[in-house]
Design an enzyme around this catalytic site. Structure first.
Site, PDB file in Angstrom:
ATOM      1  N   LEU A  44      41.115  38.584  41.061  1.00  0.00           N
ATOM      2  CA  LEU A  44      42.062  38.558  42.175  1.00  0.00           C
ATOM      3  C   LEU A  44      43.483  38.841  41.723  1.00  0.00           C
ATOM      4  O   LEU A  44      44.444  38.412  42.359  1.00  0.00           O
ATOM      5  CB  LEU A  44      42.012  37.177  42.862  1.00  0.00           C
ATOM      6  CG  LEU A  44      40.638  36.708  43.334  1.00  0.00           C
ATOM      7  CD1 LEU A  44      40.710  35.247  43.785  1.00  0.00           C
ATOM      8  CD2 LEU A  44      40.118  37.594  44.458  1.00  0.00           C
ATOM      9  N   GLY A  45      43.628  39.575  40.636  1.00  0.00           N
ATOM     10  CA  GLY A  45      44.966  39.875  40.137  1.00  0.00           C
ATOM     11  C   GLY A  45      45.699  38.597  39.738  1.00  0.00           C
ATOM     12  O   GLY A  45      45.164  37.734  39.044  1.00  0.00           O
ATOM     13  N   GLY A  88      44.166  34.840  40.092  1.00  0.00           N
ATOM     14  CA  GLY A  88      43.069  34.292  39.300  1.00  0.00           C
ATOM     15  C   GLY A  88      41.763  35.029  39.521  1.00  0.00           C
ATOM     16  O   GLY A  88      41.738  36.247  39.728  1.00  0.00           O
ATOM     17  N   GLY A 135      41.613  43.559  33.949  1.00  0.00           N
ATOM     18  CA  GLY A 135      40.280  43.203  34.422  1.00  0.00           C
ATOM     19  C   GLY A 135      39.217  43.438  33.371  1.00  0.00           C
ATOM     20  O   GLY A 135      38.246  42.684  33.269  1.00  0.00           O
ATOM     21  N   ASP A 136      39.398  44.485  32.564  1.00  0.00           N
ATOM     22  CA  ASP A 136      38.450  44.763  31.489  1.00  0.00           C
ATOM     23  C   ASP A 136      38.475  43.645  30.450  1.00  0.00           C
ATOM     24  O   ASP A 136      37.427  43.216  29.950  1.00  0.00           O
ATOM     25  CB  ASP A 136      38.779  46.094  30.815  1.00  0.00           C
ATOM     26  CG  ASP A 136      38.981  47.217  31.821  1.00  0.00           C
ATOM     27  OD1 ASP A 136      38.340  47.177  32.886  1.00  0.00           O
ATOM     28  OD2 ASP A 136      39.782  48.128  31.543  1.00  0.00           O
TER      29      ASP A 136
END
Length: 313
Positions: free
Chosen positions: A221-222, A225, A251-252
């Site tokens: 969710l950026g 969290g 995100g990776d």
């Protein structure tokens, strides 16, 4: 050992500027070049934490040679292709805003696509603990590519983590057999064709996706969290606020953190958020080291309030 697959890798060039103004001549404060592509980033993050990993990726042309050089000693199996490995550009502003210009990449022939899948299958026979398939597909690759990858992983009994978007994600998710799906907020909305404004919306959408035959969903969710959902429970986690230098690859790195150790789901979620927060604090597509991650402690909440709005987390 964690095996990663990046069908459309890249060389990522990052330009740091005070602010991006269209039509103006801007002074670049710093430039960086990193090996790119989601699966490549996962492998780099894992390798930096001394987690055994191997990356599978196609490479071609001068871009492929540059990418190979940037990968250094990262364990890898490359598949030669006729096309040119793409180069992406990220403009990172001082306030943490990032603008990405992603090239489409090469066009793979049917024979090259088959060779890439054969290479993955050969690596699967060696019994990795996970297969992580990530990112966009190059031209010429059928949209059911990740469905085929899932079938291979299932055949060899290897858990599959998938981080993709668009039709390739939709087809693979609806086909089931994915152990861990890692959509972001927008991708989960795309998967379920509805707006997800609250924690309860996200959990319900993730459970719908799991009902198609998948096992877990890690929804990033950026800055708000991440939420982890399986068939028994849901958890939300968030780390401390950090000064964002670049969101590219965060995100990776979160996915790499989740997979980096065995253990209960909530501990994996905490690692995911810590690794993602550490990545955001670093320039370009720099991957965090364990020292970076240690500074980002997280709070994990089991069965979070379903009425809580995502934008207020």
């Amino acid at each position: 050992m964690i095996l990663t697959l990046t069908p459309n890798p890249s060389v990522d060039h990052t330009l740091e500027v005070d602010g991006l103004v269209r039509g103006e001549v801007l002074r670049v404060q710093a430039t960086r070049a990193h090996p790119g592509g989601k699966g490549v980033n996962v492998a780099r993050a894992l390798s930096g934490a001394n987690v055994p990993t191997r990356a599978v990726l196609p490479v071609g042309g001068g871009g492929g040679a540059e990418l190979t050089a940037l990968l250094g000693d990262l364990p890898r199996t490359t598949v030669p292709i006729e096309g040119e490995t793409r180069a992406n550009v990220t403009v990172a502003e001082a306030d943490g805003t990032t603008t990405k210009l992603n090239a489409p990449g090469p066009v793979l022939s049917p024979a090259e696509t088959r060779t890439l899948l054969d290479t993955v299958e050969d690596e699967l026979t060696k019994g990795p603990d996970w297969l992580v398939a990530c990112g966009s597909l190059p031209g010429g690759t059928p949209t059911d590519f990740y469905v085929r990858v899932a079938r291979l992983a299932s055949h060899y009994g290897v858990p599959l983590a998938l981080d993709a978007s668009g039709p390739p994600l939709v087809e693979a998710a609806r086909a089931g057999s994915v152990t861990l799906l890692k959509p972001n907020h927008e991708e989960l909305e795309e998967l379920t064709a509805r707006t997800l404004s609250t924690v309860g919306d996200v959990v319900a959408a993730a459970r719908e996706v799991l009902s198609w035959g998948n096992e877990q969903a890690l929804v990033t969710l950026g800055g708000h969290g991440a939420i982890l959902v399986d068939d028994t429970c849901s958890w939300w986690a968030r780390g401390p606020l950090v000064r964002a230098r670049s969101t590219v690859g965060a995100g990776d790195c979160a996915l790499a953190g989740f997979l980096s150790e065995d253990g209960p789901p909530d501990k994996g979620l905490a690692r995911a958020v810590s690794w993602g927060a550490a990545a955001v604090s670093l320039p370009g597509t720099t991957v965090p080291t364990p020292d970076h991650v240690a500074a980002h402690e997280t709070t994990v909440v089991a069965e979070p309030d379903p009425h809580q709005r995502i934008d207020t987390l």
